[in-house]
Design a protein around this motif. Structure first.
Motif, PDB file in Angstrom:
ATOM      1  N   GLY A 326      84.674   4.268 117.391  1.00  0.00           N
ATOM      2  CA  GLY A 326      84.174   4.792 118.655  1.00  0.00           C
ATOM      3  C   GLY A 326      83.388   6.082 118.555  1.00  0.00           C
ATOM      4  N   GLU A 327      83.168   6.590 117.336  1.00  0.00           N
ATOM      5  CA  GLU A 327      82.430   7.838 117.163  1.00  0.00           C
ATOM      6  C   GLU A 327      81.145   7.590 116.394  1.00  0.00           C
ATOM      7  OE1 GLU A 327      84.832  10.777 115.318  1.00  0.00           O
ATOM      8  OE2 GLU A 327      86.365  10.792 116.897  1.00  0.00           O
ATOM      9  N   LYS A 328      80.084   8.330 116.795  1.00  0.00           N
ATOM     10  CA  LYS A 328      78.799   8.218 116.099  1.00  0.00           C
ATOM     11  C   LYS A 328      78.891   8.918 114.744  1.00  0.00           C
ATOM     12  CE  LYS A 328      76.707   9.801 119.755  1.00  0.00           C
ATOM     13  NZ  LYS A 328      75.719  10.344 120.693  1.00  0.00           N
ATOM     14  N   ARG A 329      78.573   8.172 113.695  1.00  0.00           N
ATOM     15  CA  ARG A 329      78.618   8.731 112.354  1.00  0.00           C
ATOM     16  C   ARG A 329      77.238   8.775 111.699  1.00  0.00           C
ATOM     17  NH1 ARG A 329      83.764   9.097 110.220  1.00  0.00           N
ATOM     18  NH2 ARG A 329      85.159   9.579 111.961  1.00  0.00           N
ATOM     19  N   GLY A 330      76.222   8.377 112.444  1.00  0.00           N
ATOM     20  CA  GLY A 330      74.878   8.383 111.879  1.00  0.00           C
ATOM     21  C   GLY A 330      74.057   7.272 112.489  1.00  0.00           C
ATOM     22  N   SER A 331      72.932   6.959 111.870  1.00  0.00           N
ATOM     23  CA  SER A 331      72.084   5.857 112.331  1.00  0.00           C
ATOM     24  C   SER A 331      71.320   5.284 111.152  1.00  0.00           C
ATOM     25  CB  SER A 331      71.111   6.336 113.411  1.00  0.00           C
ATOM     26  OG  SER A 331      70.194   7.275 112.886  1.00  0.00           O
ATOM     27  N   VAL A 332      70.902   4.017 111.308  1.00  0.00           N
ATOM     28  CA  VAL A 332      70.156   3.320 110.262  1.00  0.00           C
ATOM     29  C   VAL A 332      68.863   2.805 110.865  1.00  0.00           C
ATOM     30  CG1 VAL A 332      71.420   1.185 110.713  1.00  0.00           C
ATOM     31  CG2 VAL A 332      70.204   1.454 108.555  1.00  0.00           C
ATOM     32  N   GLY A 333      67.778   2.981 110.139  1.00  0.00           N
ATOM     33  CA  GLY A 333      66.471   2.557 110.616  1.00  0.00           C
ATOM     34  C   GLY A 333      65.811   1.598 109.646  1.00  0.00           C
ATOM     35  N   VAL A 334      65.159   0.584 110.196  1.00  0.00           N
ATOM     36  CA  VAL A 334      64.383  -0.373 109.406  1.00  0.00           C
ATOM     37  C   VAL A 334      62.918  -0.206 109.815  1.00  0.00           C
ATOM     38  CG1 VAL A 334      64.015  -2.786 108.817  1.00  0.00           C
ATOM     39  CG2 VAL A 334      66.324  -1.964 109.291  1.00  0.00           C
ATOM     40  N   ILE A 335      62.058   0.003 108.811  1.00  0.00           N
ATOM     41  CA  ILE A 335      60.659   0.340 109.064  1.00  0.00           C
ATOM     42  C   ILE A 335      59.778  -0.792 108.558  1.00  0.00           C
ATOM     43  CG2 ILE A 335      58.875   2.088 108.701  1.00  0.00           C
ATOM     44  CD1 ILE A 335      61.188   4.017 107.923  1.00  0.00           C
ATOM     45  N   HIS A 336      58.887  -1.256 109.424  1.00  0.00           N
ATOM     46  CA  HIS A 336      57.987  -2.352 109.070  1.00  0.00           C
ATOM     47  C   HIS A 336      56.550  -1.842 109.001  1.00  0.00           C
ATOM     48  CE1 HIS A 336      61.161  -5.314 109.630  1.00  0.00           C
ATOM     49  NE2 HIS A 336      61.453  -4.720 110.773  1.00  0.00           N
ATOM     50  N   ASP A 337      55.868  -2.245 107.967  1.00  0.00           N
ATOM     51  CA  ASP A 337      54.458  -1.910 107.809  1.00  0.00           C
ATOM     52  C   ASP A 337      53.647  -2.739 108.800  1.00  0.00           C
ATOM     53  OD1 ASP A 337      51.919  -1.323 107.037  1.00  0.00           O
ATOM     54  OD2 ASP A 337      52.230  -1.665 104.903  1.00  0.00           O
ATOM     55  N   VAL A 338      52.882  -2.063 109.667  1.00  0.00           N
ATOM     56  CA  VAL A 338      52.105  -2.769 110.686  1.00  0.00           C
ATOM     57  C   VAL A 338      51.077  -3.690 110.048  1.00  0.00           C
ATOM     58  CG1 VAL A 338      50.457  -2.480 112.574  1.00  0.00           C
ATOM     59  CG2 VAL A 338      52.458  -1.021 112.440  1.00  0.00           C
ATOM     60  N   SER A 339      50.508  -3.258 108.913  1.00  0.00           N
ATOM     61  CA  SER A 339      49.501  -4.093 108.255  1.00  0.00           C
ATOM     62  C   SER A 339      50.108  -5.431 107.829  1.00  0.00           C
ATOM     63  CB  SER A 339      48.914  -3.370 107.039  1.00  0.00           C
ATOM     64  OG  SER A 339      49.929  -3.080 106.087  1.00  0.00           O
ATOM     65  N   GLU A 340      51.366  -5.405 107.364  1.00  0.00           N
ATOM     66  CA  GLU A 340      52.039  -6.650 106.992  1.00  0.00           C
ATOM     67  C   GLU A 340      52.288  -7.518 108.221  1.00  0.00           C
ATOM     68  OE1 GLU A 340      55.540  -6.234 104.728  1.00  0.00           O
ATOM     69  OE2 GLU A 340      54.594  -5.127 103.097  1.00  0.00           O
ATOM     70  N   LEU A 341      52.702  -6.848 109.330  1.00  0.00           N
ATOM     71  CA  LEU A 341      52.929  -7.598 110.556  1.00  0.00           C
ATOM     72  C   LEU A 341      51.636  -8.233 111.059  1.00  0.00           C
ATOM     73  CD1 LEU A 341      55.301  -5.144 112.474  1.00  0.00           C
ATOM     74  CD2 LEU A 341      55.919  -7.202 111.240  1.00  0.00           C
ATOM     75  N   THR A 342      50.536  -7.486 110.946  1.00  0.00           N
ATOM     76  CA  THR A 342      49.242  -8.030 111.362  1.00  0.00           C
ATOM     77  C   THR A 342      48.886  -9.249 110.529  1.00  0.00           C
ATOM     78  OG1 THR A 342      48.518  -5.813 111.993  1.00  0.00           O
ATOM     79  CG2 THR A 342      46.806  -7.482 111.700  1.00  0.00           C
TER      80      THR A 342
END
Length: 683
Positions: A326-342
């Motif tokens: 129930g307590e915030k211990r941090g965060s995780v982010g996933v980053i996508h290259d827009v050029s790959e998405l395009t």
């Protein structure tokens, strides 16, 4: 059991009575006193003990003790005369001494009990188990913690041999070795694991027993196993994160970098020492850190565009909070290259287009028209769909020949197989051949490695729709004739025939009979294709369908343009009915689209005044052609466009609508001709 009497029931006798009554080995038989009101007599009667004034008559019984509590020397002298030698006389002085000793004994016993109770309390209050044995290996001490840990009750343990209770005990060994054993691991029969320290007990230099103090480490062992498992999981998760092709970053509850993977470094250009231990804003070139936002709100974010790293890389980030208990211990982010998405989006669109070319999208229910002419055309098409015969769809441009081709395929037994569409006028001869029949590796410069399947092969077991059939060259007509006759194709650059099973549907707006007379179309191919001709009437021959068509097209255009036109007025329908629609349904859709675009967004009904001026752009004879080349006043660009429009119209009339010959005459590609015809509204 010794028998006794008490002579004297005063305070001393009463105290002595109470003392003797509490003894297990002396029984008071009687209490005597010359004073009938003496307190001791009353108490003796209460305990059902014989009382009286005269004691002499009682001495004939076997009495072991006579306690004289009167303090009268005459009574003592008289007692000595009457008591036998077997009876012991205890004088008042001795009685008082005896009483004092008994009180002291009771006090000592009480203190001993108190000390024992304190010792037991101490032993039982400790969380550690304690077991002690004597020189005979029998259990002396077994505290509550030992009960809890071993599962053996102390009442069953005290006095029993230790080996019977705890076979794994090392205490008997200490009686021989006399050596202290520290921190030894031991397991009980109930599965409990303990860590124990064993100490021999000495008295005046000799061993009198041994003591073991032990602690339950089952939970510690389990915790150790859990820690080991957690370490394994951590190593595994790190391996997964590091092997991921997606860029991943993790921050702690303070927003400082904890972990990044190689894909993150590759994408952002930032090494670990520039991110780990640094604020989450360290990688942001443009925008706000989503890590900090998620830590503040506790809510995940998705699809946020940012620029990261020194090269200001365009990325899309998804960030989620890490919640533990129930307590915030941090965060995780996933980053996508827009050029790959395009790139992926482009590939997806190509795949969609590819799939669309292999699917028939329309059925007969979607072909709008209740006129007699249209009903005949649909009935013929439905009948043709149930046969394997080649179908020739004839009609002017814009009448809906392709819709009929879709519907025929979906009505046939081949509807579960591919439906391939080919515009024969949109490709030059060499390109059309390679697209239709495919090619082998090395067939020409730029050919794909391994070759390519042709559209006939793609349509195997399904249908292929050849639109603008009248634009085929003589060479392509001959190759198509072979396909119809032999049901096989040969790839460009190949020699091996490939058998196919394809239903061919063709369409043209060209007068094929006239083309045969002019030697522009093969007669034998015509008879192969014309087995089941279906004529699709132009809009001017079925104006009774115009109202339904207009409303159907408005619903479609509303979706395309995001408008909300509900209907069209009867007056507007009458205006549309007065026009002869050379461009057919396609022109009607064009007119309605232009009308919709120029209307106010709040308008929901098309009135007659909303419609553009309807004029025929086609040139019908040479005199009209000449008129079309006349240039009205205006700027240079307008005059050039007017002239170009007139020249294209004249050329098309001269070649009776044959776009291929018209494009060749004008010296432009067939694609350019189509573009200019659409640009100038030439039907």
């Amino acid at each position: 059991m010794k028998r006794a009497i008490i002579i004297g029931a005063g305070q001393g006798g009463t105290a002595l009575f109470h003392l003797l009554m509490n003894m297990e080995y002396i029984q008071v038989m009687a209490v005597f006193d010359i004073d009938p009101t003496a307190p001791g007599l009353k108490i003796a009667k209460h305990h059902s003990v014989k009382t009286g004034r005269e004691w002499k008559g009682f001495l004939n019984k076997e009495i072991d003790f006579v306690f004289e509590a009167t303090g009268n020397s005459d009574v003592l002298a008289e007692l000595r005369q009457h008591v036998s030698s077997k009876t012991m006389i205890v004088s008042s002085k001795l009685s008082r001494l005896f009483h004092s000793l008994m009180i002291e004994k009771d006090q000592l016993i009480q203190k001993l009990n108190e000390q024992t109770s304190i010792q037991e309390t101490i032993l039982n209050s400790t969380y550690d188990g304690m077991v002690a044995i004597d020189i005979n290996e029998q259990v002396l001490i077994f505290n509550e913690a030992a009960e809890r840990i071993s599962g053996i009750e102390a009442t069953q343990a005290i006095g029993r041999p230790i080996k019977q209770l705890l076979p794994s005990s090392g205490l008997p060994r200490l009686l021989k070795t006399k050596q202290v054993e520290h921190h030894r691991r031991q397991q009980f029969a109930n599965g409990t694991t303990v860590i124990t320290t064993r100490v021999p007990m000495f008295e005046e230099g000799r061993v009198i027993g041994a003591l073991a103090v032990f602690k339950d480490i089952t939970e510690i062992v389990e915790m150790s196993d859990q820690v080991t498992n957690l370490k394994s999981i951590q190593v595994m998760l790190e391996a997964i994160i590091h092997s991921s092709s997606d860029a991943i970053s993790v921050v702690d509850e303070e927003g400082n970098g904890l972990l990044i993977n190689p894909a993150y470094t590759k994408l952002t250009g930032l090494p670990p020492d520039k991110v780990i231990g640094h604020p989450a804003t360290a990688d942001i070139s443009e925008g706000e850190s989503m890590h900090l936002q998620v830590l503040e709100t506790g809510k995940a974010v998705r699809g946020v565009p940012l620029k990261v790293g020194p090269n200001m890389k365009d990325v899309i980030v998804n960030v989620a909070p890490i919640i533990v208990d129930g307590e915030k211990r941090g965060s995780v982010g996933v980053i996508h290259d827009v050029s790959e998405l395009t790139s992926l989006h482009s590939q997806l669109e190509k795949a969609k287009k590819r799939i669309q070319t292999l699917e028939a999208k329309y059925s007969f229910n979607e072909i709008v028209g209740d006129s007699k002419e249209m009903k005949i055309a649909k009935e013929q098409a439905k009948m043709a769909a149930l046969t394997p015969a080649t179908i020739l769809l004839r009609g002017e441009s814009g009448t809906g020949k392709e819709l009929f081709a879709h519907a025929i395929h979906n009505e046939s037994q081949r509807k579960g197989y591919p439906f391939v569409r080919v515009n024969c006028a949109a490709l030059n001869e060499s390109l059309l051949e390679s697209e239709l029949f495919g090619y082998e590796e090395g067939a020409f410069s730029g050919a794909k490695r391994g070759g390519k399947r042709g559209l006939f092969e793609e349509a195997d077991n399904g249908s292929i729709f050849l639109d603008e059939l009248g634009e085929l060259s003589s060479a392509m007509q001959a190759k198509l004739l072979r396909v119809l006759q032999e049901q096989e194709i040969v790839r460009v650059g190949g020699t091996k025939p490939i058998t196919i099973n394809v239903r061919i549907i063709t369409a043209t707006n060209v007068n094929l009979e006239k083309a045969i007379a002019e030697k522009r179309f093969r007669e034998d191919l015509y008879y192969r294709l014309n087995k089941f001709p279906i004529y699709i009437p132009p809009l001017r021959e079925r104006k009774s369908d115009l109202k339904r068509l207009a409303r159907h097209l408005l619903a479609k255009l509303n979706k395309d343009y995001g408008r909300y036109i509900q209907s069209i007025s009867e007056e507007a329908i009458m205006t549309l009915n007065q026009y002869h629609w050379p461009g057919n349904v396609r022109e009607l859709e064009n007119v309605l689209a232009r009308t919709m675009i120029y209307m106010e967004p709040s308008n929901q009904l098309i009135e007659s005044f909303h419609l553009p001026t309807l004029t025929d752009n086609r040139v019908k004879d040479n005199s009209q052609s000449k008129g079309n080349t006349e240039i009205s006043e205006g700027d240079l660009q307008t005059m050039v466009q007017q002239f170009e429009k007139g020249v294209i119209a004249q050329t098309l009339i001269r070649y009776e609508g044959n776009r291929t010959r018209a494009a060749k005459e004008l010296g432009i590609s067939i694609r350019s001709l189509y573009y200019k015809m659409e640009k100038y509204g030439i039907a």
